[in-house]
Structures are given as structure tokens and as C-alpha cells.
Design a protein around this motif. Structure first.
Motif, PDB file in Angstrom:
ATOM      1  N   ASN A 134     -18.500  50.359  -8.002  1.00  0.00           N
ATOM      2  CA  ASN A 134     -17.913  49.505  -7.092  1.00  0.00           C
ATOM      3  C   ASN A 134     -18.195  47.643  -6.123  1.00  0.00           C
ATOM      4  OD1 ASN A 134     -16.010  49.610  -4.370  1.00  0.00           O
ATOM      5  ND2 ASN A 134     -18.163  50.568  -2.978  1.00  0.00           N
ATOM      6  N   LEU A 135     -18.927  46.884  -7.482  1.00  0.00           N
ATOM      7  CA  LEU A 135     -19.545  46.745  -7.413  1.00  0.00           C
ATOM      8  C   LEU A 135     -18.916  45.415  -8.553  1.00  0.00           C
ATOM      9  CD1 LEU A 135     -20.894  44.485  -6.102  1.00  0.00           C
ATOM     10  CD2 LEU A 135     -23.113  44.933  -7.452  1.00  0.00           C
ATOM     11  N   SER A 136     -18.657  44.163  -8.268  1.00  0.00           N
ATOM     12  CA  SER A 136     -17.716  43.445  -9.786  1.00  0.00           C
ATOM     13  C   SER A 136     -18.476  42.058  -9.566  1.00  0.00           C
ATOM     14  CB  SER A 136     -16.651  43.052  -9.877  1.00  0.00           C
ATOM     15  OG  SER A 136     -15.809  42.176  -8.156  1.00  0.00           O
TER      16      SER A 136
ATOM     17  N   THR B 136     -20.251  34.618  -8.484  1.00  0.00           N
ATOM     18  CA  THR B 136     -19.718  36.261  -6.975  1.00  0.00           C
ATOM     19  C   THR B 136     -19.656  37.197  -7.360  1.00  0.00           C
ATOM     20  OG1 THR B 136     -18.002  33.862  -6.949  1.00  0.00           O
ATOM     21  CG2 THR B 136     -18.110  35.810  -5.004  1.00  0.00           C
ATOM     22  N   PHE B 137     -20.952  38.439  -7.197  1.00  0.00           N
ATOM     23  CA  PHE B 137     -20.578  39.761  -6.415  1.00  0.00           C
ATOM     24  C   PHE B 137     -19.622  39.590  -5.495  1.00  0.00           C
ATOM     25  CE2 PHE B 137     -24.678  38.444  -8.136  1.00  0.00           C
ATOM     26  CZ  PHE B 137     -24.702  39.629  -9.844  1.00  0.00           C
ATOM     27  N   THR B 138     -19.012  40.925  -5.885  1.00  0.00           N
ATOM     28  CA  THR B 138     -18.392  41.447  -4.928  1.00  0.00           C
ATOM     29  C   THR B 138     -17.916  42.943  -4.713  1.00  0.00           C
ATOM     30  OG1 THR B 138     -16.782  39.522  -5.336  1.00  0.00           O
ATOM     31  CG2 THR B 138     -15.818  41.451  -4.105  1.00  0.00           C
ATOM     32  N   ILE B 139     -17.653  43.600  -3.244  1.00  0.00           N
ATOM     33  CA  ILE B 139     -18.011  44.853  -3.434  1.00  0.00           C
ATOM     34  C   ILE B 139     -16.031  44.872  -3.060  1.00  0.00           C
ATOM     35  CG2 ILE B 139     -18.365  46.805  -1.100  1.00  0.00           C
ATOM     36  CD1 ILE B 139     -19.839  45.575  -0.314  1.00  0.00           C
ATOM     37  N   ALA B 140     -15.475  45.849  -4.450  1.00  0.00           N
ATOM     38  CA  ALA B 140     -13.826  46.317  -3.966  1.00  0.00           C
ATOM     39  C   ALA B 140     -13.535  47.212  -3.307  1.00  0.00           C
ATOM     40  CB  ALA B 140     -13.926  47.038  -5.646  1.00  0.00           C
TER      41      ALA B 140
END
Length: 172
Positions: free
Chosen positions: A124-126, A148-152
Motif C-alpha cells: 500500500n505504499l509506492s 514522492t512516497f504515496t499511500i495507495a
């Protein structure tokens, strides 16, 4: 049942539903991610400054921001930056910017950045990376690397392992 009793009962039920809704909204917390991360530096015979800036955390805490200075008289120098536990804000994105500045007025340097591998981030993280690989930095020039770290999915949990990135600076 009288009209007055029905009105009082309806108003009471509406007030109860509204109170529960308000409590529910305030009970929702920001996504907290226990993610350890680090960027290791190796600098060989360069005069350079590396600045790290973290944005997108709830508190906008600047304690993760740090500057490292390397100079040619050190020969080969190594250092590392380690981020702390992050709380995502409503955008669900945390951006880590690494800016390399060549402080030498005559010599260029090569800067090579290796971002975290997608498989090391857990579920759940990219991590999206802008500008990765080797760059030549002209005298008094700069190059910027952005992760850039993003929660899906904000409704799913995040299980993240420690991520690592590496920055290598060398005299061109």
C-alpha cells in the motif's frame, strides 16, 4: 402519540445521530506510517553541499531537513541521513527532495542517485522518483532528486519495510 411527542422524539433522534457523526469524524486519524528510511552518501574529492527537505507530513516538522557539506580536503567521506516516523497529511504524499550543490568554481562533479526499490516498500505504499541515475553537475551548479512516497488506499493498512537510497559524489 401526540404531535408534540413525535416532534420531540424526531428532534432527539436527529441530535443523537448528529452527535455520533461528529464524534466519528473527529475519531478518524491521519495515516501513521512506521517507516524507517535512510540515504547514504559517499563523496570523493568534491566540494559540495547536499540538502534534504521533507514535505507533506502533518506537522510539517522540519527536524527531518538536514544539510551535509563535503570538501575535497576530506578525501573520501561517508555520511547518512535517517528519516523518522512520518504521519501523512491529507494529500497522502510525502516528498523527500535531495539537492546537490557543487561548491567548486572550477571543477565539475558527477552525482549518482539510486532511489529505493519498489519491492522494499511493503504494501500500500509506492515511491515515484524524478531524476535518478548519474548527472554531471557544472561548477557552482545544482541537481535535484525527488522521491514522492504515496499511500495507495487510505482505508488499508500500510506495512513498510525500511527503505534505502544512495547518493555518490565524485570529482569529474
Amino acid at each position: 402519540m401526540s404531535l408534540k411527542a413525535k416532534l420531540v422524539t424526531s428532534i432527539s433522534a436527529f441530535a443523537l445521530v448528529l452527535a455520533l457523526l461528529i464524534v466519528g469524524v473527529f475519531a478518524v486519524q491521519s495515516a501513521t506510517i512506521n517507516m524507517g528510511g535512510s540515504i547514504s552518501f559517499t563523496a570523493t574529492d568534491v566540494n559540495a553541499t547536499v540538502a534534504i527537505n521533507v514535505e507533506g507530513t502533518v506537522s510539517n516538522d522540519t527536524s527531518d531537513d538536514k544539510t551535509f557539506t563535503f570538501n575535497a580536503s576530506q578525501g573520501e567521506a561517508t555520511d547518512a541521513w535517517t528519516g523518522k516516523t512520518w504521519v501523512f497529511d491529507e494529500t497522502r504524499e510525502i516528498t523527500v527532495t535531495v539537492t546537490v550543490t557543487n561548491n567548486d568554481a572550477k571543477r565539475s562533479l558527477t552525482s549518482s542517485f539510486v532511489a529505493p526499490e519498489e519491492g522494499t516498500l511493503g504494501t500500500n505504499l509506492s515511491c515515484a522518483t524524478q531524476t535518478q541515475g548519474e548527472e554531471t553537475v557544472a561548477p557552482k551548479g545544482t541537481v535535484t532528486y525527488t522521491m514522492t512516497f504515496t499511500i495507495a488506499d487510505e482505508n488499508a493498512s500500510v506495512s513498510a519495510a525500511a527503505w534505502t537510497a544512495a547518493l555518490t559524489l565524485a570529482n569529474a
